[in-house]
Scaffold this motif. Sequence first.
Motif, PDB file in Angstrom:
ATOM      1  N   GLN A 127      45.263  -7.728  66.120  1.00 58.23           N
ATOM      2  CA  GLN A 127      43.961  -7.240  66.585  1.00 58.23           C
ATOM      3  C   GLN A 127      43.714  -5.808  66.126  1.00 58.23           C
ATOM      4  OE1 GLN A 127      44.103  -7.858  70.821  1.00 58.23           O
ATOM      5  NE2 GLN A 127      44.221 -10.091  70.611  1.00 58.23           N
ATOM      6  N   ALA A 128      44.772  -4.980  66.165  1.00 52.09           N
ATOM      7  CA  ALA A 128      44.640  -3.610  65.663  1.00 52.09           C
ATOM      8  C   ALA A 128      44.361  -3.603  64.166  1.00 52.09           C
ATOM      9  CB  ALA A 128      45.914  -2.825  65.971  1.00 52.09           C
ATOM     10  N   LEU A 129      45.003  -4.517  63.447  1.00 58.15           N
ATOM     11  CA  LEU A 129      44.759  -4.651  62.002  1.00 58.15           C
ATOM     12  C   LEU A 129      43.297  -4.997  61.731  1.00 58.15           C
ATOM     13  CD1 LEU A 129      45.837  -5.034  59.018  1.00 58.15           C
ATOM     14  CD2 LEU A 129      46.202  -7.436  59.661  1.00 58.15           C
ATOM     15  N   GLU A 130      42.764  -5.932  62.488  1.00 58.08           N
ATOM     16  CA  GLU A 130      41.373  -6.336  62.275  1.00 58.08           C
ATOM     17  C   GLU A 130      40.404  -5.206  62.599  1.00 58.08           C
ATOM     18  OE1 GLU A 130      40.969  -9.864  64.599  1.00 58.08           O
ATOM     19  OE2 GLU A 130      41.893 -11.152  63.080  1.00 58.08           O
ATOM     20  N   ARG A 131      40.680  -4.474  63.673  1.00 58.56           N
ATOM     21  CA  ARG A 131      39.802  -3.342  64.004  1.00 58.56           C
ATOM     22  C   ARG A 131      39.856  -2.273  62.922  1.00 58.56           C
ATOM     23  NH1 ARG A 131      41.998  -4.275  69.232  1.00 58.56           N
ATOM     24  NH2 ARG A 131      43.504  -2.561  68.921  1.00 58.56           N
ATOM     25  N   ALA A 132      41.048  -2.030  62.415  1.00 60.42           N
ATOM     26  CA  ALA A 132      41.181  -1.043  61.339  1.00 60.42           C
ATOM     27  C   ALA A 132      40.442  -1.509  60.093  1.00 60.42           C
ATOM     28  CB  ALA A 132      42.653  -0.806  61.028  1.00 60.42           C
ATOM     29  N   GLY A 133      40.541  -2.792  59.787  1.00 60.23           N
ATOM     30  CA  GLY A 133      39.845  -3.323  58.620  1.00 60.23           C
ATOM     31  C   GLY A 133      38.344  -3.158  58.729  1.00 60.23           C
ATOM     32  N   GLU A 134      37.792  -3.398  59.905  1.00 59.42           N
ATOM     33  CA  GLU A 134      36.350  -3.221  60.105  1.00 59.42           C
ATOM     34  C   GLU A 134      35.954  -1.758  59.918  1.00 59.42           C
ATOM     35  OE1 GLU A 134      35.634  -4.747  63.969  1.00 59.42           O
ATOM     36  OE2 GLU A 134      35.999  -6.841  63.399  1.00 59.42           O
ATOM     37  N   ALA A 135      36.791  -0.849  60.417  1.00 56.79           N
ATOM     38  CA  ALA A 135      36.490   0.578  60.265  1.00 56.79           C
ATOM     39  C   ALA A 135      36.529   1.001  58.809  1.00 56.79           C
ATOM     40  CB  ALA A 135      37.490   1.407  61.079  1.00 56.79           C
ATOM     41  N   VAL A 136      37.482   0.442  58.052  1.00 56.44           N
ATOM     42  CA  VAL A 136      37.612   0.801  56.641  1.00 56.44           C
ATOM     43  C   VAL A 136      36.418   0.315  55.841  1.00 56.44           C
ATOM     44  CG1 VAL A 136      38.936   0.300  54.554  1.00 56.44           C
ATOM     45  CG2 VAL A 136      40.129   0.937  56.651  1.00 56.44           C
ATOM     46  N   VAL A 137      35.953  -0.889  56.149  1.00 51.96           N
ATOM     47  CA  VAL A 137      34.873  -1.493  55.359  1.00 51.96           C
ATOM     48  C   VAL A 137      33.511  -0.922  55.737  1.00 51.96           C
ATOM     49  CG1 VAL A 137      33.653  -3.653  54.884  1.00 51.96           C
ATOM     50  CG2 VAL A 137      36.159  -3.617  54.929  1.00 51.96           C
ATOM     51  N   SER A 138      33.256  -0.763  57.032  1.00 50.26           N
ATOM     52  CA  SER A 138      31.894  -0.401  57.432  1.00 50.26           C
ATOM     53  C   SER A 138      31.813   0.761  58.409  1.00 50.26           C
ATOM     54  CB  SER A 138      31.211  -1.622  58.059  1.00 50.26           C
ATOM     55  OG  SER A 138      31.957  -2.114  59.164  1.00 50.26           O
ATOM     56  N   GLY A 139      32.939   1.369  58.761  1.00 52.18           N
ATOM     57  CA  GLY A 139      32.902   2.473  59.716  1.00 52.18           C
ATOM     58  C   GLY A 139      32.549   3.788  59.055  1.00 52.18           C
ATOM     59  N   PRO A 140      32.290   4.813  59.858  1.00 48.17           N
ATOM     60  CA  PRO A 140      31.970   6.151  59.316  1.00 48.17           C
ATOM     61  C   PRO A 140      33.210   6.798  58.722  1.00 48.17           C
ATOM     62  CG  PRO A 140      32.191   6.238  61.706  1.00 48.17           C
ATOM     63  CD  PRO A 140      32.272   4.793  61.336  1.00 48.17           C
ATOM     64  N   ASP A 141      32.998   7.808  57.899  1.00 49.45           N
ATOM     65  CA  ASP A 141      34.130   8.499  57.266  1.00 49.45           C
ATOM     66  C   ASP A 141      35.097   9.078  58.306  1.00 49.45           C
ATOM     67  OD1 ASP A 141      33.103   7.889  54.820  1.00 49.45           O
ATOM     68  OD2 ASP A 141      32.203   9.869  54.464  1.00 49.45           O
ATOM     69  N   GLY A 142      34.572   9.480  59.440  1.00 47.24           N
ATOM     70  CA  GLY A 142      35.425  10.059  60.455  1.00 47.24           C
ATOM     71  C   GLY A 142      36.413   9.090  61.060  1.00 47.24           C
ATOM     72  N   ALA A 143      36.181   7.782  60.852  1.00 44.19           N
ATOM     73  CA  ALA A 143      37.081   6.766  61.408  1.00 44.19           C
ATOM     74  C   ALA A 143      38.214   6.410  60.455  1.00 44.19           C
ATOM     75  CB  ALA A 143      36.292   5.517  61.768  1.00 44.19           C
ATOM     76  N   LEU A 144      38.179   6.944  59.240  1.00 51.44           N
ATOM     77  CA  LEU A 144      39.159   6.515  58.234  1.00 51.44           C
ATOM     78  C   LEU A 144      40.585   6.945  58.572  1.00 51.44           C
ATOM     79  CD1 LEU A 144      37.197   7.104  54.901  1.00 51.44           C
ATOM     80  CD2 LEU A 144      37.612   4.947  56.115  1.00 51.44           C
ATOM     81  N   ALA A 145      40.749   8.152  59.075  1.00 55.78           N
ATOM     82  CA  ALA A 145      42.099   8.630  59.378  1.00 55.78           C
ATOM     83  C   ALA A 145      42.752   7.762  60.446  1.00 55.78           C
ATOM     84  CB  ALA A 145      42.058  10.087  59.825  1.00 55.78           C
TER      85      ALA A 145
END
Length: 373
Positions: free
Chosen positions: A216-234
């Motif tokens: 589930q953490a992997l999937e949330r991270a994947g969503e952030a990488v694909v469509s989240g703001p730059d601030g969520a990348l770290a």
Amino acid sequence: MTGSPGGPTAANEDAYRALVGALEHEVNATLLAQADPARAAEELGAAFAGHLAALRADPGCLAAEERILVLAAEATEGEGREIAIDALESYLETSPRAWRVHYLLGELRRQAGDRSGAIVAWSHADALHPLRDVDLLQLAALEREVGAGASAAAHLRRVARTPALLLERARSLAAAGALDEAVVELDALLATETVGEPAAHSRRLRLRLRHPEVEQALERAGEAVVSGPDGALAGAADALEGVFAIEPDLWEAHFGLGLVARRQGDHERAAAAFRRVLALWPEQADARHELGVALLASERVNEALPHLEAAAADRPDDPAYLADAGFAQLRAGNLTAARDRLLRARALDAGDPITAAYLDELARVEALVRGRR
């Protein structure tokens, strides 16, 4: 035996007339396929009906049986699926032991989304003529999807213990709630298979079964990488790194880190991540494409080109993959190849601004080349 030398044969006049008429309808269907699809479908239905009539008049009419099978097989690759399903079902009313008809009916039903109907047809075919391993895997997959885990397991026990079998068996066991047994199958697969698609899917399934919270953490991270703001990348990168403590060879996590690096403008780090993906799954088209993009951004055109071409070949209907391959060809100076890929990309998505920009650049380069002549 009725028929002309070298032509179709039947045991009586009624069967012969029906057979000849059916063949004429087949020709008409072929001729009308492009110009009038509706009439072509009518002719195809008439062809099936004629062949069925020939078989009713002469149950031993091999020519009619063969044409029904050929037309049904063609329907699995193109138009006329529902017409073929109706014809095969009618055929089986009088010839219930025709295993090839059951087999084709199963494939047509599967393509039409009728999983239960496909299972019934393939089960009949298997009872009459044992199915190949590849077909048993498909049958077991359908049974797993409809919740028939016991039947899926029974069919899988007959298949050679290949990586594909072990993966499908694990999926069936997991769907039936036998999670520990599924993990045993996955462990057995990964003990011998470390590279390729079955191994890649097995690692993901094992993560889901053993550590659902990590997936589930992997999937949330994947969503952030694909469509989240730059601030969520770290934060996404930290989550992806955390996956490696559980499953160091999970390709999705390496791929996600590559996307993070690309968004941050670190093309060398992105390329390294995508190379790791391809070391785990050499045929992964998305990783090939992303590696090509990263190399192209680093001005390593000759290295990028084969990756982008391979990805476009794997996904010929993806306009973005075609466009990027075309731009790489342009950067390499292969203007004819560039125009071919870019025009195909535009045909698939006429409104894509990136493809339009690539075509503008191609036109500029072509004008410069003409000016030097």
